[in-house]
Design a protein around this motif. Structure first.
Motif, PDB file in Angstrom:
ATOM      1  N   GLN A  47      57.664 125.055 -24.944  1.00 30.73           N
ATOM      2  CA  GLN A  47      58.597 123.930 -25.067  1.00 30.73           C
ATOM      3  C   GLN A  47      60.017 124.435 -24.820  1.00 30.73           C
ATOM      4  OE1 GLN A  47      58.006 121.242 -28.392  1.00 30.73           O
ATOM      5  NE2 GLN A  47      60.203 121.117 -28.719  1.00 30.73           N
ATOM      6  N   PHE A  49      64.371 124.127 -24.492  1.00 33.27           N
ATOM      7  CA  PHE A  49      65.445 123.820 -25.443  1.00 33.27           C
ATOM      8  C   PHE A  49      66.762 123.725 -24.683  1.00 33.27           C
ATOM      9  CE2 PHE A  49      64.758 128.342 -25.145  1.00 33.27           C
ATOM     10  CZ  PHE A  49      66.024 128.870 -24.956  1.00 33.27           C
ATOM     11  N   GLU A  53      71.445 124.626 -28.849  1.00 31.23           N
ATOM     12  CA  GLU A  53      70.948 123.449 -29.574  1.00 31.23           C
ATOM     13  C   GLU A  53      70.971 123.702 -31.076  1.00 31.23           C
ATOM     14  OE1 GLU A  53      67.211 120.281 -29.348  1.00 31.23           O
ATOM     15  OE2 GLU A  53      67.339 121.989 -27.995  1.00 31.23           O
ATOM     16  N   TYR A  56      67.811 124.290 -33.557  1.00 31.11           N
ATOM     17  CA  TYR A  56      67.046 125.533 -33.563  1.00 31.11           C
ATOM     18  C   TYR A  56      67.921 126.757 -33.831  1.00 31.11           C
ATOM     19  CZ  TYR A  56      63.910 122.379 -31.059  1.00 31.11           C
ATOM     20  OH  TYR A  56      63.139 121.314 -30.695  1.00 31.11           O
ATOM     21  N   LEU A 153      58.935 124.014 -31.820  1.00 26.36           N
ATOM     22  CA  LEU A 153      59.800 125.146 -32.134  1.00 26.36           C
ATOM     23  C   LEU A 153      60.269 125.105 -33.587  1.00 26.36           C
ATOM     24  CD1 LEU A 153      62.018 125.171 -28.916  1.00 26.36           C
ATOM     25  CD2 LEU A 153      59.870 126.387 -29.339  1.00 26.36           C
ATOM     26  N   SER A 178      63.903 125.849 -19.749  1.00 21.89           N
ATOM     27  CA  SER A 178      62.450 125.668 -19.853  1.00 21.89           C
ATOM     28  C   SER A 178      61.667 126.914 -19.472  1.00 21.89           C
ATOM     29  CB  SER A 178      61.996 124.510 -18.955  1.00 21.89           C
ATOM     30  OG  SER A 178      62.351 124.756 -17.596  1.00 21.89           O
ATOM     31  N   ARG A 194      56.942 129.380 -32.063  1.00 24.14           N
ATOM     32  CA  ARG A 194      56.512 128.265 -31.213  1.00 24.14           C
ATOM     33  C   ARG A 194      55.317 127.512 -31.805  1.00 24.14           C
ATOM     34  NH1 ARG A 194      58.758 128.054 -26.183  1.00 24.14           N
ATOM     35  NH2 ARG A 194      59.815 129.912 -25.391  1.00 24.14           N
TER      36      ARG A 194
END
Length: 222
Positions: A47, A49, A53, A56, A153, A178, A194
């Protein structure tokens, strides 16, 4: 007119075949759980991000082994406490039912006639423990499958991923990353970060509590 009971040899073959298929299913379940848990046979969904961000960027709380309730303790309780409760509960139920006149002969007639008689205490204990063990491994499989498919995540993912924002060209917060090679941290810790949903600790705990509640309620009703 009473229906004649099957011959002892035929009854023995039926019991043996049932036991064989149950053992095959249990072995397959254990092997599948092993492959999910200890091998990389099933690849985790990668996945992506966004750069920087905030969801996370939480600090890494440390390995699970150093937490207040380490996984080893939790899994031991989820596996050990129900087994102990089942054994003690079935023993108590058997002792109470033994007060019923001719209880063992009634069980013998219902189960196997004159062939392959199994003590009711042993039969019920093995049955409940077998069902519980199968359900425990099945729950583990479904949880692992969900984690592999979602690749959700952890809130501290970026602390473990350690992405090189300069090399990735992260000049804007809206840039999406990605690539699986974006991380430079410990691969094992990144893989664990993950696989956070669904929670294995919560799933196994809920299963153990639910099974005990349902099985013991059945004993009280009976």
């Amino acid at each position: 007119m009473p229906v004649p009971s099957p011959p002892p040899l035929l009854l023995l073959l039926r019991l043996t075949s049932m036991l064989y298929f149950q053992m095959v299913i249990m072995a397959g379940t254990v092997m599948l759980a092993y492959y999910f848990e200890y091998t990389d046979t099933f690849a985790v969904n990668v996945q992506g991000f966004f750069c920087y961000e905030s969801a996370y960027r939480k600090p890494y709380p440390g390995p699970e082994e150093s937490s207040a309730v380490p996984p080893v303790l939790l899994y031991s309780l989820a596996a050990g406490v129900p087994v102990l409760v089942i054994i003690v509960g079935e023993t108590a139920v058997f002792c109470l039912q033994m007060a019923t006149r001719d209880f063992e002969n009634q069980e013998k007639t219902i189960l196997t006639g004159d062939c392959c008689y199994i003590n009711p205490l042993v039969r019920r204990t093995v049955r409940f423990l077998g069902i519980y063990t199968f359900g425990l491994f099945a729950t583990d499989i479904f949880v692992n499958a969900g984690q592999v498919v979602t690749g959700n995540l952890a809130p501290h993912f970026l602390a473990l991923c350690k992405p090189n924002y300069t090399a990735l060209g992260c000049q804007q917060f809206t840039q999406f990353i990605s690539s699986a090679e974006a991380c430079s941290g410990n691969p094992e810790l990144i893989m664990k970060a993950r696989k956070t949903f669904p929670s294995k600790d919560a799933a196994l705990s809920i299963y153990a509590a639910t099974y005990l509640a349902v099985s013991k309620s059945e004993d009280l009703i009976l």
